[in-house]
Design an enzyme around this catalytic site. Structure first.
Site, PDB file in Angstrom:
ATOM      1  N   CYS A 199       0.828  -1.209   0.000  1.00 47.59           N
ATOM      2  CA  CYS A 199       0.000   0.000   0.000  1.00 47.59           C
ATOM      3  C   CYS A 199       0.859   1.253   0.000  1.00 47.59           C
ATOM      4  O   CYS A 199       2.066   1.208   0.262  1.00 47.59           O
ATOM      5  CB  CYS A 199      -0.895   0.045   1.249  1.00 47.59           C
ATOM      6  SG  CYS A 199      -2.003  -1.350   1.454  1.00 47.59           S
TER       7      CYS A 199
ATOM      8  N   ASP B  39      21.028  36.185 -13.870  1.00 47.93           N
ATOM      9  CA  ASP B  39      19.705  36.355 -14.462  1.00 47.93           C
ATOM     10  C   ASP B  39      19.106  37.690 -14.036  1.00 47.93           C
ATOM     11  O   ASP B  39      19.074  38.025 -12.838  1.00 47.93           O
ATOM     12  CB  ASP B  39      18.799  35.212 -14.019  1.00 47.93           C
ATOM     13  CG  ASP B  39      17.423  35.279 -14.652  1.00 47.93           C
ATOM     14  OD1 ASP B  39      17.288  34.870 -15.813  1.00 47.93           O
ATOM     15  OD2 ASP B  39      16.490  35.772 -13.985  1.00 47.93           O
TER      16      ASP B  39
END
Length: 502
Positions: A34, A441
């Protein structure tokens, strides 16, 4: 984590969904495995075993729970944040490399012998490459059985099984049901499917929190005309796949992404799903990112504003690298224009019955003899793009799901015209390195200044060390501080996208 019994048992007792995909829980008495979050009452600790993957549990003779569907849980984030050979192998297996090239081809891609690779995977994930690929084939088959009306012979072929008998035996062994019963149960629960016309719908599970506006906004803002579009609340794009082409439509929801995919060849289904998950960074561990970045008081408020950011990744590492070079020192709008010209000139045409997509982004082979007339930008960038295309074609630059992040950075920086910004953005968005950080950037520096962070490259790089190993996610959070189209979802009708955010 699976070898820490006490920690796993506490996660199962609390039914904590954050651990779905990290490990599976096997019950000795029922021979069922499970998810950690399965709603069924957990058994006595002495009857439980923990495995790192569904493939390992299946190999040990356990079947997936019919209630919590552990074989459909989010993938382990571990394989996307590590750069070692096991993680690289897991990424390549998810991309379908074993089914296409065999275990020998997988080992060759990684620079190891078959025996070495099998030993490493068995020791860490409890299964060899063939078992891992078998588990993936079974999950692909289950999706096709439950969501299409394809004949089972076509399902077996599409999922990669060698024969109908192998398909039947594997599905019966793994799912404890025949393909016929699986389809009957799906029809009883969901009704009949759309049919076997080449289109199917499925849910892509995701760990919450999921701040999807950032990743979907970025993809929408940088969309190449003809290859990508936004329509009816969905991001849509074409895919170039091993056996044909495809079109995917992705619609975000708070706890999953609705995916509708149309394929030329159903054998590409598992690869298409893996690439869509990679594009949207759906196997990330948002809790770990939030905990780490929130510890910096200068970043805490920004993280709290929209926790669960994902990195706008790529469906094809080589495509992303070329697009990043096209976007050097120009706005997103201009980069889209440049890419659109290349696509129109070299991309393969595709038919889109549901929208306006017209082309698939061209492969490196199709761009081998690219005409500079299609490159209406500075000569230095033309040379960088053409050199990169040739380097990828010759194998001097390796860009794929299993490449070594640092080696690829070095290969990229060796190309004239490719510097740190380009290499870091490719590492972040193309390769999935969670600790990439493009300090130069423009968007990152403007956001840093806005937040009172150091904004010179050297000072910001030094400050960013406290964000390790999640600096890619810190970059995404910084971008969200800007008033820019990359943060708009759904996108506005008109946006100039003048800021050069990657």
């Amino acid at each position: 984590m699976y070898d820490d019994f006490d920690r796993c048992y506490r996660a199962v007792q609390s039914k904590d969904a954050r651990f779905d995909g990290w490990f599976v829980t096997a019950v000795l008495t029922t021979r069922i495995y499970c998810r950690p979050s399965c709603p069924v009452r957990p058994p006595h600790a002495g009857n439980m075993r923990f495995y790192p993957t569904a493939a390992a549990a299946q190999k040990a003779g356990f079947r997936p729970c019919k209630r919590c569907r552990p074989d459909a849980s989010p993938g382990s984030p571990e394989w996307n944040v590590r750069g070692d050979v096991v993680a690289r192998a897991m990424r390549l297996i998810a991309d379908g490399t074993v089914d296409r090239d065999g275990v020998t081809g997988l080992a060759s891609r990684l620079g190891y012998t078959t025996r070495q690779l099998e030993r490493l995977l068995q020791a860490e994930v409890g299964a060899n490459p063939l078992a891992l690929a078998r588990a993936q084939r079974t999950q692909t088959a289950r999706i096709l059985i439950e969501t299409t009306e394809l004949p089972f012979s076509d399902v077996a072929f599409a999922a990669g099984f060698a024969s109908i008998r192998q398909f039947n035996d594997t599905v019966r062994s793994v799912c404890d049901m025949t393909p016929t019963v699986l389809r009957q149960r799906a029809r009883a629960r969901f009704g009949r499917s759309d049919g076997g016309t080449g289109a199917l719908s499925l849910r892509l599970p995701v760990r919450t929190p999921f701040a999807y506006e950032g990743v979907f906004g970025h993809l929408a803002a940088s969309a190449i005309p003809g290859v990508e579009e936004v329509r009816d609340g969905a991001y849509r794009r074409t895919l170039r796949l091993p056996n044909g082409n495809g079109i995917v439509s992705l619609t975000p929801q708070p706890d999953h992404v609705r995916c509708r995919v149309t394929l030329d060849d159903f054998r590409d289904l598992a690869t298409a799903i893996a690439r869509c998950r990679r594009l949207l960074d759906l196997d990330a561990d948002p809790e770990a990112v939030v905990d780490a970045l929130s510890s910096d008081p200068d970043l805490n408020a920004l993280v709290a504003k929209a926790p669960g950011q994902r990195i706008p990744r790529a469906v094809d590492e080589q495509e992303l690298a070329l697009r990043v070079v096209l976007g050097q020192q120009v706005s997103i709008k201009r980069a889209r224009t440049y890419a659109g010209r290349i696509v129109a000139g070299y991309g393969r045409r595709i038919t889109d019955a549901d929208g306006a997509l017209t082309h698939v982004f061209p492969s490196v082979a199709q761009l081998a003899d690219i005409d500079p007339a299609h490159l209406a930008f500075p000569t230095t960038r033309q040379r960088a793009l053409i050199t990169l295309i040739r380097a990828i074609a010759d194998g001097e630059v390796v860009l794929d799901a299993g490449c070594d992040w640092n080696s690829t950075r070095a290969q990229l920086r060796a190309i004239p015209g490719i510097g740190d910004w380009t290499a870091e953005v490719i590492a972040m968005r193309g390769l999935g390195d969670p600790d990439a950080f493009p300090t130069s950037d423009l968007g990152v520096r403007l956001a840093a200044e806005k937040l009172g962070l150091p904004c010179t490259q050297r000072a910001l790089a030094e400050h960013s060390k406290r964000w390790r190993p999640w600096r890619s996610y810190a970059t995404q959070h910084l971008w969200t501080a800007l008033e820019h189209a990359v943060n708009e979802w759904p996108p506005k009708e008109k946006s100039d996208g003048n800021l050069a955010v990657s």
